[in-house]
Write a protein that holds these residues in place. Structure first.
Motif, mmCIF file in Angstrom:
data_model
loop_
_atom_site.group_PDB
_atom_site.id
_atom_site.type_symbol
_atom_site.label_atom_id
_atom_site.label_comp_id
_atom_site.label_asym_id
_atom_site.label_seq_id
_atom_site.Cartn_x
_atom_site.Cartn_y
_atom_site.Cartn_z
ATOM 1 N N GLU A 1 0.853 -1.199 0.000
ATOM 2 C CA GLU A 1 0.000 0.000 0.000
ATOM 3 C C GLU A 1 0.887 1.247 0.000
ATOM 4 O OE1 GLU A 1 -2.906 -0.036 3.167
ATOM 5 O OE2 GLU A 1 -2.972 -2.222 3.129
ATOM 6 N N PRO A 2 1.433 1.626 -1.146
ATOM 7 C CA PRO A 2 2.389 2.734 -1.177
ATOM 8 C C PRO A 2 1.800 4.086 -0.778
ATOM 9 C CG PRO A 2 1.903 1.980 -3.400
ATOM 10 C CD PRO A 2 1.223 1.040 -2.455
ATOM 11 N N THR A 3 0.520 4.322 -1.067
ATOM 12 C CA THR A 3 -0.072 5.629 -0.739
ATOM 13 C C THR A 3 -0.195 5.834 0.774
ATOM 14 O OG1 THR A 3 -2.280 4.671 -0.979
ATOM 15 C CG2 THR A 3 -1.348 5.781 -2.901
ATOM 16 N N ARG A 4 -0.274 4.767 1.514
ATOM 17 C CA ARG A 4 -0.409 4.853 2.977
ATOM 18 C C ARG A 4 0.818 5.498 3.625
ATOM 19 N NH1 ARG A 4 -1.429 -0.380 6.863
ATOM 20 N NH2 ARG A 4 -1.519 0.773 8.795
ATOM 21 N N TYR A 5 1.982 5.379 2.982
ATOM 22 C CA TYR A 5 3.227 5.859 3.589
ATOM 23 C C TYR A 5 3.858 7.037 2.844
ATOM 24 C CZ TYR A 5 2.675 1.405 5.939
ATOM 25 O OH TYR A 5 2.164 0.358 6.668
ATOM 26 N N GLN A 6 3.138 7.617 1.875
ATOM 27 C CA GLN A 6 3.678 8.746 1.118
ATOM 28 C C GLN A 6 3.931 9.958 2.004
ATOM 29 O OE1 GLN A 6 0.942 9.290 -2.124
ATOM 30 N NE2 GLN A 6 2.236 8.126 -3.535
ATOM 31 N N ALA A 7 3.087 10.200 2.977
ATOM 32 C CA ALA A 7 3.261 11.355 3.858
ATOM 33 C C ALA A 7 4.546 11.258 4.677
ATOM 34 C CB ALA A 7 2.067 11.490 4.799
ATOM 35 N N ALA A 8 5.024 10.037 4.900
ATOM 36 C CA ALA A 8 6.259 9.831 5.655
ATOM 37 C C ALA A 8 7.496 9.880 4.755
ATOM 38 C CB ALA A 8 6.205 8.500 6.388
ATOM 39 N N GLY A 9 7.301 10.105 3.450
ATOM 40 C CA GLY A 9 8.417 10.252 2.533
ATOM 41 C C GLY A 9 8.737 9.030 1.695
ATOM 42 N N TYR A 10 7.956 7.989 1.810
ATOM 43 C CA TYR A 10 8.209 6.768 1.035
ATOM 44 C C TYR A 10 7.676 6.936 -0.377
ATOM 45 C CZ TYR A 10 9.449 4.527 5.422
ATOM 46 O OH TYR A 10 10.049 4.216 6.604
ATOM 47 N N ASP A 11 8.432 6.455 -1.355
ATOM 48 C CA ASP A 11 8.050 6.566 -2.769
ATOM 49 C C ASP A 11 7.480 5.265 -3.320
ATOM 50 O OD1 ASP A 11 10.307 5.003 -2.753
ATOM 51 O OD2 ASP A 11 11.368 6.145 -4.294
ATOM 52 N N GLY A 12 6.973 4.417 -2.457
ATOM 53 C CA GLY A 12 6.431 3.134 -2.890
ATOM 54 C C GLY A 12 7.371 1.990 -2.593
ATOM 55 N N PHE B 1 12.801 6.227 8.176
ATOM 56 C CA PHE B 1 12.982 6.288 6.729
ATOM 57 C C PHE B 1 14.450 6.036 6.407
ATOM 58 C CE2 PHE B 1 13.829 8.495 2.777
ATOM 59 C CZ PHE B 1 12.846 7.980 1.973
ATOM 60 N N PRO B 2 14.815 5.271 5.434
ATOM 61 C CA PRO B 2 14.093 4.597 4.368
ATOM 62 C C PRO B 2 13.730 3.150 4.699
ATOM 63 C CG PRO B 2 16.404 4.422 3.865
ATOM 64 C CD PRO B 2 16.273 5.182 5.179
ATOM 65 N N PHE B 3 13.945 2.736 5.957
ATOM 66 C CA PHE B 3 13.656 1.357 6.330
ATOM 67 C C PHE B 3 12.149 1.145 6.392
ATOM 68 C CE2 PHE B 3 17.769 2.491 8.147
ATOM 69 C CZ PHE B 3 18.564 1.637 7.410
ATOM 70 N N CYS B 4 11.724 -0.087 6.197
ATOM 71 C CA CYS B 4 10.298 -0.394 6.124
ATOM 72 C C CYS B 4 9.586 -0.032 7.421
ATOM 73 C CB CYS B 4 10.101 -1.875 5.806
ATOM 74 S SG CYS B 4 10.641 -2.307 4.140
ATOM 75 N N PRO B 5 8.407 0.571 7.310
ATOM 76 C CA PRO B 5 7.634 0.959 8.489
ATOM 77 C C PRO B 5 7.182 -0.265 9.291
ATOM 78 C CG PRO B 5 6.776 2.023 6.511
ATOM 79 C CD PRO B 5 7.768 0.996 6.064
ATOM 80 N N PRO B 6 6.932 -0.072 10.587
ATOM 81 C CA PRO B 6 6.436 -1.189 11.406
ATOM 82 C C PRO B 6 5.111 -1.718 10.864
ATOM 83 C CG PRO B 6 7.030 0.688 12.779
ATOM 84 C CD PRO B 6 7.107 1.144 11.360
ATOM 85 N N GLN B 7 4.966 -3.020 10.832
ATOM 86 C CA GLN B 7 3.758 -3.717 10.406
ATOM 87 C C GLN B 7 3.381 -3.477 8.944
ATOM 88 O OE1 GLN B 7 2.359 -5.914 12.693
ATOM 89 N NE2 GLN B 7 4.149 -5.292 13.848
ATOM 90 N N ALA B 8 4.272 -2.894 8.148
ATOM 91 C CA ALA B 8 3.986 -2.657 6.726
ATOM 92 C C ALA B 8 4.024 -3.977 5.962
ATOM 93 C CB ALA B 8 4.998 -1.692 6.137
#
Length: 140
Positions: free
Chosen positions: A57-68, A104-111
């Motif tokens: 779910e890339p859009t869920r983490y866009q606000a945190a700076g993730y690009d997918g 960031f850039p490590f994977c978010p918790p529970q992602a």
């Protein structure tokens, strides 16, 4: 006469100690030599290196700076959420475990992320982990 009694009590203590050591070491050896089985849903796997993986779910983490995408590190625990049964070498959907904060850039918790089977392994190599731990403990 007391010194003779003391000497006779040592062999049973050594026997008990050796038996206890064997009971602790045998499961370790059996685990280390057991082959890996097929990866199934619900299994915990570990990242085998630093890999850039796609977020489900890339859009869920866009606000945190993730690009997918995000980065999975070596030994990051991942729980297999979905695995196609008919194709063993296709992408797995896994959930990142062991993280408590967003870094960031490590994977978010529970992602939930997509990984290839060659990017993960099922069980750690206990002998090399033990060696690395001892090196770290003893200060190299």
């Amino acid at each position: 006469m007391k010194s003779n009694d003391t000497q006779e009590s040592w062999p049973p203590l050594w026997s008990i100690g050796i038996a206890a050591a064997i009971m602790l070491i045998v499961p370790f050896i059996l685990y280390a030599i057991a082959p890996e089985g097929p990866i199934r849903e619900g299994d915990t796997v570990f990242g085998n290196g630093r890999h850039r993986v796609a977020l489900v779910e890339p859009t869920r983490y866009q606000a945190a700076g993730y690009d997918g995408t995000c980065v999975v590190e070596f030994h990051d625990p991942l729980v297999v959420i979905k695995r196609p049964l008919d194709q063993p070498d296709v992408t797995l959907v896994v959930q990142v475990q062991g993280k408590t904060s967003l870094q960031f850039p490590f994977c978010p918790p529970q992602a939930e992320v997509l990984v290839k089977p060659h990017q993960v392994f099922q069980k750690p190599d206990l002998l090399s982990d033990l060696r690395d731990s001892l090196k770290e403990l003893l200060g190299r």
